[in-house]
Every structure is written in structure tokens, then in C-alpha cells.
Design a protein around this motif. Structure first.
Motif, PDB file in Angstrom:
ATOM      1  N   GLY A  67       0.815  -1.211   0.000  1.00  9.28           N
ATOM      2  CA  GLY A  67       0.000   0.000   0.000  1.00  9.28           C
ATOM      3  C   GLY A  67       0.847   1.260   0.000  1.00  9.28           C
ATOM      4  N   GLY A  68       1.925   1.235   0.770  1.00  5.28           N
ATOM      5  CA  GLY A  68       2.816   2.378   0.780  1.00  5.28           C
ATOM      6  C   GLY A  68       3.497   2.593  -0.559  1.00  5.28           C
ATOM      7  N   LEU A  69       3.955   1.497  -1.170  1.00  2.00           N
ATOM      8  CA  LEU A  69       4.580   1.607  -2.488  1.00  2.00           C
ATOM      9  C   LEU A  69       3.600   2.158  -3.520  1.00  2.00           C
ATOM     10  N   ALA A  70       2.355   1.656  -3.496  1.00  2.00           N
ATOM     11  CA  ALA A  70       1.358   2.097  -4.471  1.00  2.00           C
ATOM     12  C   ALA A  70       0.994   3.560  -4.264  1.00  2.00           C
ATOM     13  N   PHE A  74       1.380   6.031  -7.426  1.00  2.00           N
ATOM     14  CA  PHE A  74       0.195   6.417  -8.199  1.00  2.00           C
ATOM     15  C   PHE A  74      -0.645   7.524  -7.551  1.00  2.00           C
ATOM     16  N   GLY A  75      -0.359   7.824  -6.294  1.00  2.25           N
ATOM     17  CA  GLY A  75      -1.163   8.830  -5.612  1.00  2.25           C
ATOM     18  C   GLY A  75      -2.333   8.201  -4.887  1.00  2.25           C
ATOM     19  N   PRO A  76      -2.508   8.522  -3.619  1.00  3.98           N
ATOM     20  CA  PRO A  76      -3.510   7.826  -2.803  1.00  3.98           C
ATOM     21  C   PRO A  76      -4.952   8.152  -3.173  1.00  3.98           C
ATOM     22  N   VAL A 122      -5.981 -13.919   3.586  1.00  2.00           N
ATOM     23  CA  VAL A 122      -4.807 -13.068   3.385  1.00  2.00           C
ATOM     24  C   VAL A 122      -5.133 -11.921   2.436  1.00  2.00           C
ATOM     25  N   ALA A 123      -5.858 -12.202   1.365  1.00  2.00           N
ATOM     26  CA  ALA A 123      -6.161 -11.151   0.381  1.00  2.00           C
ATOM     27  C   ALA A 123      -6.972 -10.003   0.974  1.00  2.00           C
ATOM     28  N   PRO A 124      -8.125 -10.257   1.616  1.00  2.00           N
ATOM     29  CA  PRO A 124      -8.856  -9.107   2.182  1.00  2.00           C
ATOM     30  C   PRO A 124      -8.076  -8.380   3.265  1.00  2.00           C
ATOM     31  N   ALA A 125      -7.312  -9.117   4.090  1.00  2.00           N
ATOM     32  CA  ALA A 125      -6.515  -8.444   5.129  1.00  2.00           C
ATOM     33  C   ALA A 125      -5.450  -7.562   4.498  1.00  2.00           C
ATOM     34  N   ALA A 126      -4.820  -8.045   3.428  1.00  2.00           N
ATOM     35  CA  ALA A 126      -3.774  -7.262   2.772  1.00  2.00           C
ATOM     36  C   ALA A 126      -4.350  -6.019   2.101  1.00  2.00           C
ATOM     37  N   ILE A 127      -5.451  -6.179   1.388  1.00  2.00           N
ATOM     38  CA  ILE A 127      -6.040  -5.036   0.669  1.00  2.00           C
ATOM     39  C   ILE A 127      -6.493  -3.961   1.645  1.00  2.00           C
ATOM     40  N   LEU A 128      -7.175  -4.370   2.714  1.00  2.00           N
ATOM     41  CA  LEU A 128      -7.661  -3.380   3.679  1.00  2.00           C
ATOM     42  C   LEU A 128      -6.522  -2.753   4.478  1.00  2.00           C
ATOM     43  N   SER A 129      -5.436  -3.485   4.675  1.00  2.00           N
ATOM     44  CA  SER A 129      -4.291  -2.932   5.392  1.00  2.00           C
ATOM     45  C   SER A 129      -3.480  -1.984   4.516  1.00  2.00           C
ATOM     46  N   ALA A 130      -3.682  -2.048   3.196  1.00  2.00           N
ATOM     47  CA  ALA A 130      -3.033  -1.089   2.300  1.00  2.00           C
ATOM     48  C   ALA A 130      -3.632   0.304   2.439  1.00  2.00           C
TER      49      ALA A 130
END
Length: 500
Positions: A67-70, A74-76, A122-130
Motif C-alpha cells: 500500500g505504501g509503495l502504491a 500512483f497517488g492515494p 490473506v487477500a482481504p486483510a492485505a487489501i484493507l491494510s493497504a
């Protein structure tokens, strides 16, 4: 001064706080609900929750990094809306994923638990933590105040996580079935994401496409058959009709078949361990010369309380049952209609037994389970102190255990019981006691030795006596226990001792 993709108007503080709170709370709702969603396939145990927590933490770490890299690349403001929508879609997708992957029969070992938790959560936790690093990137306007800004957002995220944990565990899982709860959380995230996409003027088209996919996924998740007839805060509960007996009902809690009852005949005992209960206590209760008082640790299908009430008129019974919904199902569907001399006490057996009087019972029957394991706090020497306290002099304690080679848990529980009771017996199939099999094992403990000849005579009336044996002599019991550890409140690794 900001340059590049991040040079955008800062996100307002109230919006940033609400989004941070929502994302963190949603992750923890999913984490707590995951235990209930996985239970019908891998059971409920310390191992289950360990696997779920590990998978969710892996997702959080991965999401925070990416999430930090993105956000930098690309701009939050462009990413926030689609990220919420994608997080909602992933949460909704966890429901059919668990049903599909869990339904292939992975087993209940730690590998199966980690695999199922990973592919689903893992996927929903990762996306929401981004979301958190994106919001930090969108909120920061001055490097001089960056520390306090990040600190406040981190605190708000933690409060959201606490709220999601308490709300789910204490309230929601007792009111709402697990699948609709997860779908509702996913739906809320999708709605927020679509609103953000259009409100921030970025990612509207992708968010709309993802929202349509989420709606289709929600329909699939809710339409898929559930293994539960009903859910409680503790169990996925199902009642099945015995194919070979129209009056027979089978109670399934999570993935374990807990009880069989005959609606027309409470003296019909189909499960071997309940038959062994009857074998072990029959001559003991007859020798009392009075109806007797029995304490049951765990109700389940209430098979044995129904049996004793039917065969021992006037017997007094107290049943300690954790789950109000299990009691409701037993009354509505399993023929449990307690008489005036039977009392059901709702609550955790460890706490409930502490409120019972000294020397109040002739017999204590232990039949409480969470998955395949007896809850660890009902196995320790401190708990057996309470069992011994409520038993009258000369009383008997019988306990149903499930274990498989090398029978580490049975041996440890027998070693623990040996500290409190002079005489022990272990009744199970000969194959199990010889180390070649597993399943139910009945531990019998008391101040007097078990009447082995009478028990074996009773055993023969249930079927092939060659399939059942007993360990009753002191030397044999000591040899069986070997160097097994004593279970104590500060050391009771029941899940780790169980053979798989």
C-alpha cells in the motif's frame, strides 16, 4: 513541498479518521468471524486460531508494504476508492472460497488450517491494510507535523481494530450468522469505496466494475448451502436424521458428530462412548441404594441425561452447558424435556462448578468438547480439585476423551487424574489401548476400583466384546501413563498432545 503523483490536495482529517477506523475494524471483524467460518471444516482449537491469526498478520504486513509503495507511485486519492471496493470484494469472496476449499477434505491439522486461512483471508486483510499508508500519504501536508499525524492515525486504526474485535466477538456472532455478517461487511466496504471513487474523482470506472463483481459474489456467497442449520456464538449447529432410523437424530457441532438420540426411546444408546458411560456407572448407581445425584459437564445432545432419567427414576441431575442455542436445539429437535429433578445451568463449566456445593454429587460425567479436544481448562489438576470437591465420599468421575496414537492427551489426563483419585480405569477398544487406533476413550476415576467383570459383562451386551477392553489394574494403568506430564492451569497443551 510535495511533487509528482502525491502532489494532491490533502485528505480532510475527519474523512481520514473514519476511513482508517473502518478499514482496521473490518480486518478484525474478518479475523474473528474466520474462526466460525472455518470451524465446520477444520474444527475449533488453539491451532485453528493460531493459523487464522498468523494468516491475517501476514496479510496486514503484505498490505502495509504494498500500500505504501502504491501510494507513492500512483497517488492515494486515485487508489483509495478502488482499494475499499476490492477489499469488500475479497471479503465477500472468502465465503465461497472457504466452502470450496474446505469441502475437499483437507483434514484438521495445522497445514490444512493455514492453507484454508491463507487462501480465504490473506487477500482481504492485505487489501484493507493497504489503506493505512495510503491515508497517511493523502493526509500529510507538512513534514514538521508528520509524527503526530501518523501517531493519531495509528491510534485510530488500533481503536477500530479493538472495536471490530469486541463488537464481533461479544455481540455480532451471537446475533447474525457468520456468512451474512461477512457479506454485510464486504458490502459496506464496497459502498464506501464507490462513494470515495466518485467523491475524490478518481477510479470511478474501476470501482463500478469491482462493485458489480462484489454484488455477484455476495449473491453466490449467500446462495451457497451452509453446513449449519443454525449458528451460535460457539458452534455451527446441524441436526441430521439418522438414515437407518426415522426416530434417530444426530447432532453435529462444527465438524464433529456430538450425539445421537432416539426421539422415541431415550434408553437407545447408539454411540459407543455413551454405552461405556452406562457400563461404567450402572453397577455403581445400583449399589447406592438411592436414586443418586449426577453432575454433567456438557449437555450436547443430552443423550446420557435422558438415558439416566428414563432408567433411574428420581435421579437428580445438574447439567452444565455452555451454549444456550445448543440447549434450545436439544429441546426443540432432540427430544430433551427435562423433568423436575433435572436442572440445566448455562455458562462455562469451569466457572459454574465453582458455585456448586461441596459433596453435592455421587457421579460427575465429563463430556464437554470444543472440536475434537476437551477444553483445556477442564482437564487440569486445578479443575479436578473442583470435581473432587463436589463429589461425595466414594463418588465416581467418568470422562469422555478423544485421542489418537500415541494417545498423549489420554495419558496426560490419566496422569493428572491419578493425583486426585486412588483408582483409575480406561475403557476403550483393545486396538486403541494397544496403540494401533484412536477415537473415544472413557476415563473412570474414583475412590473404589471399577467392577471390571461386571463392566465387561455389560460391554458384551452392546456388540462384539473383542472390540472393547479395559485397563483397570493399578500396574496396567501406571504402565499406560508412563512419563506423561501433569496438566496444570499454567501448562495444559491439550491441542499439541492430541494425536492426529
Amino acid at each position: 513541498m510535495h511533487t509528482g503523483p502525491g502532489a494532491e490536495r490533502g485528505l480532510s482529517w475527519p474523512i481520514a479518521a473514519v476511513l482508517t477506523f473502518l478499514a482496521a475494524a473490518s480486518v478484525l471483524v474478518l479475523e474473528i468471524a474466520a474462526g466460525r467460518l472455518l470451524a465446520p471444516y477444520v474444527g475449533v482449537s488453539l491451532t485453528t486460531y493460531t493459523g487464522i491469526i498468523g494468516a491475517i498478520l501476514a496479510g496486514i504486513a503484505l498490505g502495509a508494504w504494498l500500500g505504501g509503495l502504491a501510494a507513492d507511485a500512483f497517488g492515494p486519492r486515485t487508489l483509495l476508492g478502488p482499494t475499499f471496493v476490492l477489499g469488500g470484494l475479497a471479503a465477500i469472496a472468502a465465503v465461497p472460497i472457504v466452502g470450496a476449499v474446505g469441502g475437499v477434505g483437507l483434514g484438521d491439522g495445522f497445514v490444512a488450517i493455514v492453507v484454508l486461512a491463507t487462501v480465504a483471508f490473506v487477500a482481504p486483510a492485505a487489501i484493507l491494510s493497504a489503506v493505512a499508508p495510503m491515508i497517511v500519504r493523502a493526509t500529510l501536508t507538512d513534514v514538521a507535523t508528520s509524527g503526530s499525524t501518523v501517531g493519531r492515525l495509528s491510534a485510530i486504526g488500533t481503536v477500530g481494530a479493538i472495536t471490530g474485535t469486541f463488537l464481533t466477538g461479544f455481540v455480532l456472532l451471537g446475533l447474525v450468522p457468520t456468512r451474512p455478517l461477512i457479506v454485510a461487511v464486504g458490502g459496506l466496504l464496497v459502498v464506501v469505496g464507490v462513494a470515495l471513487s466518485f467523491g475524490l474523482r478518481g477510479g470511478g470506472a474501476p470501482s463500478t466494475v469491482l462493485a458489480v463483481a462484489a454484488a455477484l459474489g455476495a449473491g453466490l456467497a449467500l446462495a451457497a448451502p451452509s453446513p449449519c442449520d443454525t449458528e451460535s456464538a460457539y458452534y455451527c449447529i446441524a441436526v441430521e436424521t439418522d438414515i437407518g432410523d426415522p426416530n434417530g437424530r444426530i447432532l453435529v457441532l462444527d465438524r464433529l458428530t456430538h450425539a445421537h438420540v432416539d426421539l422415541a426411546d431415550p434408553t437407545e444408546l447408539r454411540f459407543g462412548y455413551v454405552q461405556r458411560f452406562a457400563d461404567a456407572v450402572g453397577s455403581y448407581l445400583e449399589a447406592l441404594g438411592r436414586p443418586g445425584e449426577v453432575l454433567h459437564l456438557g449437555g450436547g445432545g443430552f443423550t446420557f441425561p435422558r438415558y439416566l432419567e428414563a432408567t433411574r427414576p428420581g435421579i437428580g441431575q445438574t447439567v452444565l452447558e455452555l451454549d444456550p442455542r445448543v440447549l434450545e436445539v436439544a429441546r426443540d429437535q432432540l427430544g430433551f424435556a427435562p423433568g423436575a429433578s433435572t436442572e440445566v445451568v448455562l455458562g462455562d463449566a469451569r466457572r459454574s462448578i465453582e458455585r456448586l456445593p461441596d459433596d453435592g454429587f455421587d457421579l460427575v460425567v465429563g463430556d464437554a468438547f470444543g472440536g475434537l479436544a476437551v477444553p483445556w481448562h477442564l482437564t487440569t489438576t486445578e479443575f479436578l480439585d473442583e470435581v473432587q470437591r463436589v463429589l461425595r465420599p466414594g463418588g465416581m468421575y467418568v470422562m469422555n476423551l478423544i485421542d489418537y496414537p500415541p494417545l498423549g492427551f489420554v495419558r496426560a489426563e490419566a496422569a493428572t487424574a491419578a493425583l486426585h483419585f486412588e483408582h483409575l480405569a480406561i475403557i476403550s477398544s483393545r486396538e486403541t489401548l494397544a496403540g494401533g487406533g484412536g477415537g473415544n476413550v472413557v476415563l473412570v476415576a474414583g475412590a473404589e476400583p471399577l467392577d471390571v467383570p461386571t463392566v465387561m459383562t455389560r460391554v458384551a451386551t452392546w456388540g462384539d466384546p473383542a472390540q472393547t477392553g479395559s485397563v483397570a489394574e493399578p500396574a496396567a494403568v501406571r504402565a499406560f501413563i508412563g512419563d506423561a506430564p501433569i496438566l496444570r492451569d499454567d501448562y495444559a497443551p491439550v491441542d499439541q498432545l492430541l494425536g492426529r
